[in-house]
Design an enzyme around this catalytic site. Sequence first.
Site, PDB file in Angstrom:
ATOM      1  N   ASP A  32       0.851  -1.187   0.000  1.00  0.00           N
ATOM      2  CA  ASP A  32       0.000   0.000   0.000  1.00  0.00           C
ATOM      3  C   ASP A  32       0.893   1.246   0.000  1.00  0.00           C
ATOM      4  OD1 ASP A  32      -3.209   0.510   0.979  1.00  0.00           O
ATOM      5  OD2 ASP A  32      -1.807   2.191   1.104  1.00  0.00           O
ATOM      6  N   ILE A  33       0.492   2.256  -0.775  1.00  0.00           N
ATOM      7  CA  ILE A  33       1.293   3.479  -0.898  1.00  0.00           C
ATOM      8  C   ILE A  33       1.291   4.285   0.411  1.00  0.00           C
ATOM      9  CG2 ILE A  33      -0.472   5.102  -1.734  1.00  0.00           C
ATOM     10  CD1 ILE A  33       1.518   5.849  -3.997  1.00  0.00           C
ATOM     11  N   ASN A  90     -12.950  -3.148   2.310  1.00  0.00           N
ATOM     12  CA  ASN A  90     -13.979  -2.116   2.356  1.00  0.00           C
ATOM     13  C   ASN A  90     -14.886  -2.305   1.146  1.00  0.00           C
ATOM     14  OD1 ASN A  90     -13.003  -0.710   4.701  1.00  0.00           O
ATOM     15  ND2 ASN A  90     -11.313   0.021   3.440  1.00  0.00           N
ATOM     16  N   GLU A  98     -12.164   3.307  -1.469  1.00  0.00           N
ATOM     17  CA  GLU A  98     -11.550   4.370  -2.270  1.00  0.00           C
ATOM     18  C   GLU A  98     -11.305   3.896  -3.705  1.00  0.00           C
ATOM     19  OE1 GLU A  98      -7.115   6.254  -2.295  1.00  0.00           O
ATOM     20  OE2 GLU A  98      -7.943   5.788  -0.310  1.00  0.00           O
ATOM     21  N   VAL A  99     -10.795   2.687  -3.851  1.00  0.00           N
ATOM     22  CA  VAL A  99     -10.424   2.189  -5.182  1.00  0.00           C
ATOM     23  C   VAL A  99     -11.407   1.080  -5.598  1.00  0.00           C
ATOM     24  CG1 VAL A  99      -8.609   1.139  -6.576  1.00  0.00           C
ATOM     25  CG2 VAL A  99      -7.998   2.713  -4.727  1.00  0.00           C
ATOM     26  N   HIS A 103     -10.252  -5.549  -3.370  1.00  0.00           N
ATOM     27  CA  HIS A 103      -8.970  -5.850  -2.733  1.00  0.00           C
ATOM     28  C   HIS A 103      -9.145  -6.151  -1.262  1.00  0.00           C
ATOM     29  CE1 HIS A 103      -9.705  -1.501  -2.593  1.00  0.00           C
ATOM     30  NE2 HIS A 103      -9.103  -1.496  -1.404  1.00  0.00           N
ATOM     31  N   HIS A 105      -6.939  -5.766   2.299  1.00  0.00           N
ATOM     32  CA  HIS A 105      -5.771  -5.209   2.960  1.00  0.00           C
ATOM     33  C   HIS A 105      -5.221  -6.314   3.869  1.00  0.00           C
ATOM     34  CE1 HIS A 105      -6.895  -0.871   2.192  1.00  0.00           C
ATOM     35  NE2 HIS A 105      -8.061  -1.460   2.006  1.00  0.00           N
TER      36      HIS A 105
HETATM   37  P1  5GP Z   1      -9.815   1.225   0.086  1.00  0.00           P
HETATM   38  O1  5GP Z   1     -10.151   2.503   0.799  1.00  0.00           O
HETATM   39  O2  5GP Z   1     -10.353   1.228  -1.322  1.00  0.00           O
HETATM   40  O3  5GP Z   1     -10.181  -0.001   0.858  1.00  0.00           O
HETATM   41  O4  5GP Z   1      -8.237   1.164   0.005  1.00  0.00           O
HETATM   42  C1  5GP Z   1      -7.505   1.689  -1.056  1.00  0.00           C
HETATM   43  C2  5GP Z   1      -6.063   1.634  -0.669  1.00  0.00           C
HETATM   44  O5  5GP Z   1      -5.289   1.851  -1.825  1.00  0.00           O
HETATM   45  C3  5GP Z   1      -5.635   2.686   0.353  1.00  0.00           C
HETATM   46  O6  5GP Z   1      -5.075   2.056   1.493  1.00  0.00           O
HETATM   47  C4  5GP Z   1      -4.600   3.527  -0.397  1.00  0.00           C
HETATM   48  O7  5GP Z   1      -3.523   3.953   0.411  1.00  0.00           O
HETATM   49  C5  5GP Z   1      -4.151   2.593  -1.489  1.00  0.00           C
HETATM   50  N1  5GP Z   1      -3.716   3.274  -2.713  1.00  0.00           N
HETATM   51  C6  5GP Z   1      -4.342   4.313  -3.340  1.00  0.00           C
HETATM   52  N2  5GP Z   1      -3.665   4.675  -4.436  1.00  0.00           N
HETATM   53  C7  5GP Z   1      -2.593   3.843  -4.514  1.00  0.00           C
HETATM   54  C8  5GP Z   1      -1.509   3.745  -5.435  1.00  0.00           C
HETATM   55  O8  5GP Z   1      -1.404   4.465  -6.432  1.00  0.00           O
HETATM   56  N3  5GP Z   1      -0.584   2.773  -5.185  1.00  0.00           N
HETATM   57  C9  5GP Z   1      -0.682   1.930  -4.102  1.00  0.00           C
HETATM   58  N4  5GP Z   1       0.292   1.020  -3.947  1.00  0.00           N
HETATM   59  N5  5GP Z   1      -1.690   2.012  -3.220  1.00  0.00           N
HETATM   60  C10 5GP Z   1      -2.631   2.961  -3.420  1.00  0.00           C
END
Ligand code: 5GP
Length: 116
Positions: A32-33, A90, A98-99, A103, A105
């Site tokens: 994760d970034i 999520n 967010e994405v 996925h 975590h």
């Molecule tokens: P969500 O909120 O969708 O469950 O988690 C999305 C995750 O993707 C977040 O923890 C965020 O830090 C990670 N993320 C967002 N953009 C990028 C990216 O460009 N590269 C990587 N490696 N992780 C990302």
Amino acid sequence: MYDDNNIFAKILRKEIPCKPIYEDDKVFFFNDIKPQAKIHILAIPKMPVTDYNDFISKADNEMIKYFFDKINEVAKGQGLINSGFRIVTNNGKDANQEVPHFHFHILGGENLKGIK
Ligand code: 5GP
């Protein structure tokens, strides 16, 4: 509907760099970034699915088992089996997903008290 231009789709196509942990023809694991714990890995299936609901509706049993087995293998490879780890996903708006590429975590490497 799945958006081919989401960040993880771009990462899968190698249009955006990442720090890969494991990859094969079915799954991809990368750091994760913005890590929320010492170890914070994202686990994604190579399928155009937006969230858990979409994944579980479309993936066959073999794929579901494969994905969970790989999560365990990666956790083992990171030394997390004895110390413990968390897997979380999520799903949708209220979870603040967010994405929009499904996925998990994988969090660990330290005590996760206070870490969501
Ligand atoms: P969500 O909120 O969708 O469950 O988690 C999305 C995750 O993707 C977040 O923890 C965020 O830090 C990670 N993320 C967002 N953009 C990028 C990216 O460009 N590269 C990587 N490696 N992780 C990302």
